[in-house]
Design an enzyme around this catalytic site. Structure first.
Site, PDB file in Angstrom:
ATOM      1  N   CYS A 156     -22.615  35.411 -24.103  1.00  0.00           N
ATOM      2  CA  CYS A 156     -21.497  35.457 -23.144  1.00  0.00           C
ATOM      3  C   CYS A 156     -20.416  36.463 -23.551  1.00  0.00           C
ATOM      4  CB  CYS A 156     -20.889  34.074 -22.984  1.00  0.00           C
ATOM      5  SG  CYS A 156     -22.114  32.852 -22.551  1.00  0.00           S
ATOM      6  N   HIS A 196     -14.018  34.837 -20.402  1.00  0.00           N
ATOM      7  CA  HIS A 196     -15.371  34.447 -19.981  1.00  0.00           C
ATOM      8  C   HIS A 196     -15.257  33.171 -19.138  1.00  0.00           C
ATOM      9  CE1 HIS A 196     -19.385  33.053 -19.942  1.00  0.00           C
ATOM     10  NE2 HIS A 196     -19.253  32.174 -20.912  1.00  0.00           N
ATOM     11  N   ASN A 202     -21.379  29.692 -14.687  1.00  0.00           N
ATOM     12  CA  ASN A 202     -21.366  30.468 -15.930  1.00  0.00           C
ATOM     13  C   ASN A 202     -22.546  31.437 -15.902  1.00  0.00           C
ATOM     14  OD1 ASN A 202     -21.633  31.431 -18.535  1.00  0.00           O
ATOM     15  ND2 ASN A 202     -21.235  29.468 -19.529  1.00  0.00           N
TER      16      ASN A 202
HETATM   17  O1  UT7 Z   1     -20.798  30.160 -21.997  1.00  0.00           O
HETATM   18  C1  UT7 Z   1     -21.043  29.928 -23.330  1.00  0.00           C
HETATM   19  C2  UT7 Z   1     -20.032  29.086 -23.940  1.00  0.00           C
HETATM   20  N1  UT7 Z   1     -20.151  27.749 -23.440  1.00  0.00           N
HETATM   21  C3  UT7 Z   1     -19.095  27.024 -23.243  1.00  0.00           C
HETATM   22  O2  UT7 Z   1     -18.010  27.491 -23.456  1.00  0.00           O
HETATM   23  C4  UT7 Z   1     -19.288  25.585 -22.809  1.00  0.00           C
HETATM   24  C5  UT7 Z   1     -18.372  24.694 -23.565  1.00  0.00           C
HETATM   25  N2  UT7 Z   1     -18.484  23.306 -23.199  1.00  0.00           N
HETATM   26  C6  UT7 Z   1     -18.202  22.786 -21.978  1.00  0.00           C
HETATM   27  O3  UT7 Z   1     -17.883  23.500 -21.051  1.00  0.00           O
HETATM   28  C7  UT7 Z   1     -18.207  21.303 -21.826  1.00  0.00           C
HETATM   29  O4  UT7 Z   1     -18.378  20.704 -23.099  1.00  0.00           O
HETATM   30  C8  UT7 Z   1     -19.296  20.764 -20.847  1.00  0.00           C
HETATM   31  C9  UT7 Z   1     -18.936  21.123 -19.426  1.00  0.00           C
HETATM   32  C10 UT7 Z   1     -20.643  21.343 -21.232  1.00  0.00           C
HETATM   33  C11 UT7 Z   1     -19.350  19.232 -20.943  1.00  0.00           C
HETATM   34  O5  UT7 Z   1     -18.071  18.685 -20.661  1.00  0.00           O
HETATM   35  P1  UT7 Z   1     -17.422  17.621 -21.654  1.00  0.00           P
HETATM   36  O6  UT7 Z   1     -16.156  17.193 -21.057  1.00  0.00           O
HETATM   37  O7  UT7 Z   1     -17.394  18.200 -23.038  1.00  0.00           O
HETATM   38  O8  UT7 Z   1     -18.447  16.424 -21.546  1.00  0.00           O
HETATM   39  P2  UT7 Z   1     -19.218  15.687 -22.723  1.00  0.00           P
HETATM   40  O9  UT7 Z   1     -20.359  16.502 -23.205  1.00  0.00           O
HETATM   41  O10 UT7 Z   1     -18.208  15.188 -23.715  1.00  0.00           O
HETATM   42  O11 UT7 Z   1     -19.807  14.441 -21.954  1.00  0.00           O
HETATM   43  C12 UT7 Z   1     -18.948  13.409 -21.384  1.00  0.00           C
HETATM   44  C13 UT7 Z   1     -19.823  12.387 -20.676  1.00  0.00           C
HETATM   45  C14 UT7 Z   1     -21.017  11.931 -21.515  1.00  0.00           C
HETATM   46  O12 UT7 Z   1     -21.210  10.563 -21.264  1.00  0.00           O
HETATM   47  P3  UT7 Z   1     -20.683   9.453 -22.299  1.00  0.00           P
HETATM   48  O13 UT7 Z   1     -21.328   9.792 -23.607  1.00  0.00           O
HETATM   49  O14 UT7 Z   1     -19.197   9.627 -22.326  1.00  0.00           O
HETATM   50  O15 UT7 Z   1     -21.137   8.188 -21.675  1.00  0.00           O
HETATM   51  C15 UT7 Z   1     -22.171  12.715 -20.944  1.00  0.00           C
HETATM   52  O16 UT7 Z   1     -23.400  12.072 -21.110  1.00  0.00           O
HETATM   53  O17 UT7 Z   1     -20.375  12.958 -19.486  1.00  0.00           O
HETATM   54  C16 UT7 Z   1     -21.809  12.802 -19.479  1.00  0.00           C
HETATM   55  N3  UT7 Z   1     -22.397  13.931 -18.801  1.00  0.00           N
HETATM   56  C17 UT7 Z   1     -22.526  14.001 -17.459  1.00  0.00           C
HETATM   57  N4  UT7 Z   1     -22.222  13.139 -16.471  1.00  0.00           N
HETATM   58  C18 UT7 Z   1     -22.462  13.543 -15.209  1.00  0.00           C
HETATM   59  C19 UT7 Z   1     -22.845  15.098 -19.348  1.00  0.00           C
HETATM   60  N5  UT7 Z   1     -23.280  15.899 -18.378  1.00  0.00           N
HETATM   61  C20 UT7 Z   1     -23.093  15.269 -17.210  1.00  0.00           C
HETATM   62  C21 UT7 Z   1     -23.334  15.606 -15.868  1.00  0.00           C
HETATM   63  N6  UT7 Z   1     -23.012  14.720 -14.899  1.00  0.00           N
HETATM   64  N7  UT7 Z   1     -23.875  16.794 -15.510  1.00  0.00           N
END
Ligand code: UT7
Length: 327
Positions: free
Chosen positions: A115, A252, A282
């Site tokens: 990225c 980004h 993204n």
């Molecule tokens: O481009 C390259 C660089 N990449 C980035 O910069 C990405 C960086 N990271 C992010 O953008 C975020 O971490 C994500 C968008 C990938 C995830 O968001 P988050 O707020 O960090 O969510 P999380 O991984 O902490 O997950 C929170 C909850 C989890 O459930 P529990 O464990 O709290 O019960 C996940 O299982 O959300 C759940 N979850 C979802 N729920 C509905 C994860 N994906 C989904 C989904 N729909 N698609």
């Protein structure tokens, strides 16, 4: 301030026709529109056809540039394609683009900084032109992320999309637009964002999800919001320009919350950011040129504007660049 002799003279972009909305994803995995909007800000993404590859996207982005700026690319002497989704291991995407565009005498290389690819590519192009090695370079950020996305993995498939943007970087004695840059890499954290190829081990640890992109989103998130604000200051430290003087910030487009957090930590007004993530998701190396193209098309970016670009992601790698818009 670096002594540059390079100037961006034209910009073009392309995204595939096919849209993948949050509602479509609701029917594919256990997710919902509300979660995706709240956690990422993304509404939809574009998906390449089965037979449409990164080189096809590059060519369409360059054709768009030619049309908009009435430029010829026949005399380009270097093509740099920034991508982590090349059509093949070899030939390079850049060589395919050279052939498809019929450019007779040019170098051609791919650059993979995920990225951060596009900002790395601009840094390299500026170096090649300023040193006198090249006169006219095409820098293209293009991806077909859908081809390495596991559409059963809700943690990644809601994020990524396909598209590309291209710029021409040309020699200019008077009108240099490259003011400063700052690059960095943290390979120790590489296991938090990877796509396996020949090896399924990284830094001694074995990996899962062969051939698809796998991400520990929380770790990348934390790294990004800590690293980018410091990096932005490092870009500016080499100049006499302050953050308050920046007209547009193009980070980004990974996640709206990351952009909000970077702006908050840097005390930079979010209204002065340009993004491509709401409508395209993204797109890795393509997010920054797509956002730049959008800013130009909407009449926001004007001659004389100071623009701070910052790419970050897989590697983990990051690269920031300060431009003065001279076109
Ligand atoms: O481009 C390259 C660089 N990449 C980035 O910069 C990405 C960086 N990271 C992010 O953008 C975020 O971490 C994500 C968008 C990938 C995830 O968001 P988050 O707020 O960090 O969510 P999380 O991984 O902490 O997950 C929170 C909850 C989890 O459930 P529990 O464990 O709290 O019960 C996940 O299982 O959300 C759940 N979850 C979802 N729920 C509905 C994860 N994906 C989904 C989904 N729909 N698609």
């Amino acid at each position: 301030m670096i002594c540059s002799k390079a100037q961006i003279t034209a910009v073009g972009a392309y995204v595939p026709e096919k849209r993948l909305t949050n509602e479509d994803l609701e029917r594919m995995v256990d997710t919902n529109n509300e979660w995706i909007i709240k956690r990422t800000g993304i509404k939809e993404r574009r998906i390449a056809d089965e037979q449409e590859f990164t080189s096809d996207i590059c060519v369409k982005a360059v054709e768009n540039l030619i049309k908009k700026y009435d430029k010829s690319v026949h005399d380009v002497d270097m093509i740099i394609v920034c991508t982590m989704t090349p059509d093949f291991k070899t030939p390079s995407v850049a060589a395919l683009v050279q052939a498809k565009l019929g450019i007779p005498h040019t170098g051609a290389i791919d650059l993979n900084a995920a990225c951060a690819g596009f900002t790395y590519g601009l840094h390299v192009a500026n170096g090649l032109i300023t040193s006198g090695l090249n006169k006219k370079i095409l820098v293209i950020g293009a991806e077909t992320m859908s081809k390495i996305t596991d559409f059963n993995d809700r943690t990644t498939c809601i994020l990524f999309g396909d598209g590309g943007g291209a710029v021409l970087v040309e020699y200019s004695e008077q009108k240099s637009g490259f003011l400063s840059s700052h690059l960095g890499s943290k390979g120790e954290l590489g296991k938090n964002l990877y796509c396996t190829n020949l090896s399924d081990r990284i830094n001694g640890e074995s990996l899962t999800g062969l051939g698809n992109i796998v991400q520990n989103g929380r770790e990348v998130y934390k790294w990004a919001v800590n690293t980018v604000p410091k990096g932005m200051l490092s870009v500016l430290e080499k100049t006499d320009i302050s953050l308050q003087e920046i007209d547009w910030f193009i980070p980004h487009s990974a996640n709206l919350r990351i952009i909000e957090s970077i702006c908050e930590r840097s005390e930079f007004p979010i209204e002065k950011t340009l993004k491509s993530l709401v409508e395209y998701g993204n797109t890795s190396a393509a997010t920054i040129p797509l956002a730049l193209d959008k800013g130009l098309t909407e009449g926001k970016v004007k001659q004389g504007d100071k623009i701070l670009l910052y790419g970050f992601g897989g590697g983990l790698s990051h690269a920031g660049l300060l431009l003065e818009w001279t076109v």
